[in-house]
Design an enzyme around this catalytic site. Structure first.
Site, short mmCIF file in Angstrom:
data_model
loop_
_atom_site.label_atom_id
_atom_site.label_comp_id
_atom_site.label_asym_id
_atom_site.label_seq_id
_atom_site.Cartn_x
_atom_site.Cartn_y
_atom_site.Cartn_z
N ASP A 109 23.36 -60.42 -75.40
CA ASP A 109 22.67 -59.30 -74.91
C ASP A 109 22.65 -58.83 -73.36
OD1 ASP A 109 21.07 -56.81 -75.13
OD2 ASP A 109 19.29 -57.89 -75.44
N HIS A 127 25.65 -51.11 -75.98
CA HIS A 127 24.66 -51.07 -76.69
C HIS A 127 24.68 -49.72 -77.73
CE1 HIS A 127 22.51 -53.95 -74.42
NE2 HIS A 127 21.54 -54.02 -74.95
N HIS A 157 20.68 -59.32 -82.67
CA HIS A 157 20.82 -58.05 -81.71
C HIS A 157 21.90 -58.36 -80.79
CE1 HIS A 157 19.96 -54.58 -78.97
NE2 HIS A 157 20.04 -55.53 -77.91
N HIS A 185 26.40 -51.35 -80.39
CA HIS A 185 25.76 -52.00 -81.31
C HIS A 185 24.79 -51.23 -82.20
CE1 HIS A 185 21.33 -53.08 -81.78
NE2 HIS A 185 21.72 -54.41 -82.13
#
Length: 364
Positions: free
Chosen positions: A171, A254, A271, A257
């Site tokens: 992340d 992101h 995540h 993602h």
């Protein structure tokens, strides 16, 4: 538009800090609504209850149901009211943090975030990521303020499985590259302004810390030790990335993602593991230089982050499904619009395929 940087009111990190929660919390409330998982409760309940003995404060534990979705946030708000609490405390990982922040937002209550793992940069932000009940990304909920306190007990985090710390590195890996893209495009950050030099400096420091201490921290945690490298990576995953992504901005990684959440074969991943592949895909979109690609892929391989479709759980990726993920990533409500050039689903699909090819090449 002004340059803007935001942060939690107080960030406290150190070994054994959980026992000091009453001293901090007494300034915010007297009856604490503690959102926590069943496994988290087993890990820290005794310590929490002992810490609050003879303080005149009360703990109400509420078991988290597993997903940061509208239904769970409303349920938590109802339980908060029923118990007449005045302070929300989220103890656990990213989904608990985001649920606690959202519940506190709707109840008009202060919130304390206590990570038991360093797997995401959620603790410090004024943002909750809302999913469907089945785990598909739905939207970002922007909050009025950051948490009142983020309390990080590194003894607890260092005792968690190393994969969780590595996920946090995944992340955090996106932070600098997304902030850099937002600054280049002139887009706004999650803080509602343009990135400050301070936010960009924190984002860059986050990346540099990962390269310097990531492997050392992983090995130390696997050996059961909380070394300075572990402390540094916890700070990078939690604070540097938290401030860096929010005030630096989100872009490709992101959004990609979020696109991957439509693929069921990826649902077993954390995540940060999906964000790491999103980072590599963003770099391919940007046609990043060979040296940088080698550095990022090498880091991912060294700590165990996915760089191929196979490592994402897609042994035989379906083109239509990948295109569905690419279309989702390019939603006008998501952050690919913050890239310094126009991005189409076809470009995202090609970049994902290119990222997978690079990952396979370096592994071989």
């Amino acid at each position: 538009m002004a340059n803007t940087i935001i942060s939690p009111n107080r960030y406290v990190q150190g070994r054994g800090e959980l026992k000091n929660l009453p001293e901090h919390a007494k300034k915010l409330g007297k009856k604490l609504f503690v959102i926590i998982s069943a496994s988290g409760l087993k890990r820290v309940r005794d310590l929490l209850e002992k810490s609050f003995e003879n303080t005149g404060m009360e703990l109400v534990f509420e078991e988290f149901q597993g997903e940061c979705c509208e239904t769970e946030i409303k349920r938590l708000g109802s339980r908060f009211q029923e118990n007449k609490c005045d302070l929300v405390v989220g103890v656990g990982g990213g989904k608990i943090h985001d649920s606690a922040k959202a519940a506190a937002y709707y109840q008009g209550a202060p919130v304390v975030i206590i990570p038991t793992i360093a797997s995401t940069d959620a603790p410090c932000s004024a943002l909750s990521v809302i999913y469907s009940e089945t785990g598909v990304f739905e939207r970002y909920l922007f909050l009025n303020s950051n948490p009142d306190l983020v309390l990080v007990d590194t003894d607890i985090i260092a005792a968690a499985p190393s994969r969780l710390l590595v996920s946090g590195m995944g992340d955090a890996l996106a932070t600098y590259f997304e902030a850099r893209a937002v600054a280049a495009s002139g887009a706004l950050s999650c803080a509602g302004g343009k990135p400050t030099k301070g936010a960009l400096a924190l984002a860059k420091l986050c990346y540099e810390t990962l390269l310097e201490d990531g492997v050392k921290a992983k090995l130390a945690v696997e050996a059961g030790a909380c070394t300075q490298a572990v402390e540094n990576i916890i700070e990078a995953n939690t604070y540097l990335s938290g401030i860096g992504f929010e005030s630096g901005g989100l872009a490709g990684a992101h959004a990609i993602h979020n696109g991957l959440t439509v693929i069921k074969d990826c649902h077993h991943l954390y995540h940060g593991e999906k964000v790491a592949f999103g980072t590599l895909t963003q770099l391919v979109l940007e046609n990043a230089g060979q040296k940088l690609l080698e550095e990022v892929i090498g880091f991912c391989m060294d700590v165990g982050l996915p760089t191929t479709f196979a490592e994402l759980g897609m042994a035989r990726p379906d083109k239509d499904l990948l295109m569905e993920a690419a279309v989702r990533a390019c939603s006008p409500d998501d952050t690919l619009v913050n890239m310094p050039f126009e991005v189409t689903p076809e470009m995202v699909y090609a970049a994902m395929v290119g990222a997978d090819a690079l990952g396979r090449y370096f592994k071989n």
